[in-house]
Enzyme design. Sequence first.
Site, PDB file in Angstrom:
ATOM      1  N   TYR A 123     -32.000 119.305  57.554  1.00 43.49           N
ATOM      2  CA  TYR A 123     -31.635 120.495  57.230  1.00 43.49           C
ATOM      3  C   TYR A 123     -31.607 121.590  58.249  1.00 43.49           C
ATOM      4  CZ  TYR A 123     -32.104 118.944  52.496  1.00 43.49           C
ATOM      5  OH  TYR A 123     -31.709 117.685  51.426  1.00 43.49           O
ATOM      6  N   LYS A 171     -41.582 108.283  56.997  1.00 43.24           N
ATOM      7  CA  LYS A 171     -40.670 107.394  56.677  1.00 43.24           C
ATOM      8  C   LYS A 171     -40.748 107.052  58.765  1.00 43.24           C
ATOM      9  CE  LYS A 171     -37.985 103.597  55.457  1.00 43.24           C
ATOM     10  NZ  LYS A 171     -38.208 103.004  54.207  1.00 43.24           N
ATOM     11  N   ASP A 204     -40.160 105.071  51.380  1.00 46.46           N
ATOM     12  CA  ASP A 204     -39.854 104.919  49.231  1.00 46.46           C
ATOM     13  C   ASP A 204     -40.129 104.523  48.933  1.00 46.46           C
ATOM     14  OD1 ASP A 204     -40.566 103.781  52.136  1.00 46.46           O
ATOM     15  OD2 ASP A 204     -39.001 101.738  51.735  1.00 46.46           O
ATOM     16  N   ASP A 228     -37.288 117.518  49.351  1.00 42.12           N
ATOM     17  CA  ASP A 228     -35.790 117.985  48.388  1.00 42.12           C
ATOM     18  C   ASP A 228     -35.986 117.191  46.718  1.00 42.12           C
ATOM     19  OD1 ASP A 228     -33.520 119.123  47.407  1.00 42.12           O
ATOM     20  OD2 ASP A 228     -32.517 119.294  49.355  1.00 42.12           O
ATOM     21  N   ASP A 232     -37.331 116.702  42.936  1.00 38.79           N
ATOM     22  CA  ASP A 232     -36.183 116.699  42.043  1.00 38.79           C
ATOM     23  C   ASP A 232     -36.736 115.659  41.035  1.00 38.79           C
ATOM     24  OD1 ASP A 232     -34.608 118.976  43.160  1.00 38.79           O
ATOM     25  OD2 ASP A 232     -32.744 117.782  42.548  1.00 38.79           O
TER      26      ASP A 232
HETATM   27 MG    MG Z   1     -32.276 120.465  45.940  1.00 41.59          MG
END
Ligand code: MG
Length: 335
Positions: A123, A171, A204, A228, A232
């Site tokens: 990001y 990861k 994962d 992020d 969710d």
């Molecule tokens: Mg989001």
Amino acid sequence: MKLCVIEGDGIGHEVVPAAVRVLRQLMPGLEVVSAEAGWDRFEKTGEALPEDTVALAKEAGAVLFGACSSPSYPVAGYSSPIVSLRKRMETFANLRPTRFLPVPTARAGVDLVVVRENTEDLYIGDEHTEDAGDTGTATKRITRAATERIAHTAFRLARNEKRRRVTIVHKGNVLPQTDGLFRRVAYEVAKDYGDIETDELLVDTAAYWMVKDPARFDVVLTPNLYGDILSDMAAAWGGGLGLAPALNIGAEVAIAEPIHGSAPDIAGQGIANPTAVILSASMLARHHWNKPAIADRIDAAVTAALSRGDYTADVLGVNGMSTDEFADIICGGLG
Ligand code: MG
Ligand code: NAI
């Protein structure tokens, strides 16, 4: 005490005023200033995050943010204002709790917090295309300093909230130089918190367990992008995006914001669920203003309303109450 309110775009204009009503009722002395940011503002003036908005936000030290619409294709001069504001205010941690709420769509036994690093990873916005636009490259950055800071935040939160375990999600098997660094530094920090259990999952596998057995998680410590996505996913177990709050925290600043976006599919209809932003305001009161009694009253009013079956339409997918009707009920239930 001062609050900078940024509604943003779409349903931000509907849900944020509901949370401001709640805060004003409980904190009559609160000074509220409004500021603009977002796609609509960009279209009007060419600036998505105006400097005067950043100045008001920094001066207040506390921000209540709705959501911004960001296109998924490059637009010259535009980048996500909330991602920029988090950077400008140096809110290095994003706390995203999911706990069971009494709605039919929530999963019993879930009580977790995703502690998401907020300043780096993919990001940082270092992206370019070459090969006439046919090859795109983005930089993923992980630093020791940012990882130490977020890891201490996660372990301290675990301790303060009497949680038992921190799970490092990464990861590192594919990205040993970046995620491997995150993992190594997180384990170093863990040594300072012998009372908290530490384990790890590849992202994962973490996604698999988030679907299969979300109650397995307690505190999840993870870089920006995975945080992020996983938060969710977790939000589904808390009853849905309309119910999922978040708080960005920095040294002496905080930005409260729901994890959902501007929901263009329902914007302007007055039916959006204000719970996520109301619970974000509660997090602001609890963690930033150190007003746990106020946060408890907000949380209790939300729980009581949902327990009675007072929902907006997103919760059950059928006719529900309007944003304003739901806000009336919360304000009436604050005690
Ligand atoms: Mg989001
Ligand atoms: P979204 O979160 O806006 O919506 C996803 C789905 O959940 C939609 O069906 C929406 O109606 C529903 N939903 C979300 N919040 C709700 C609420 N409070 N009450 C009832 N239903 C709700 O995500 P989407 O559609 O992927 O993105 C829409 C826009 O929002 C995009 O432009 C995206 O860039 C932006 N976005 C902004 C964020 C931010 O400002 N922090 C975060 C996520 C997305």
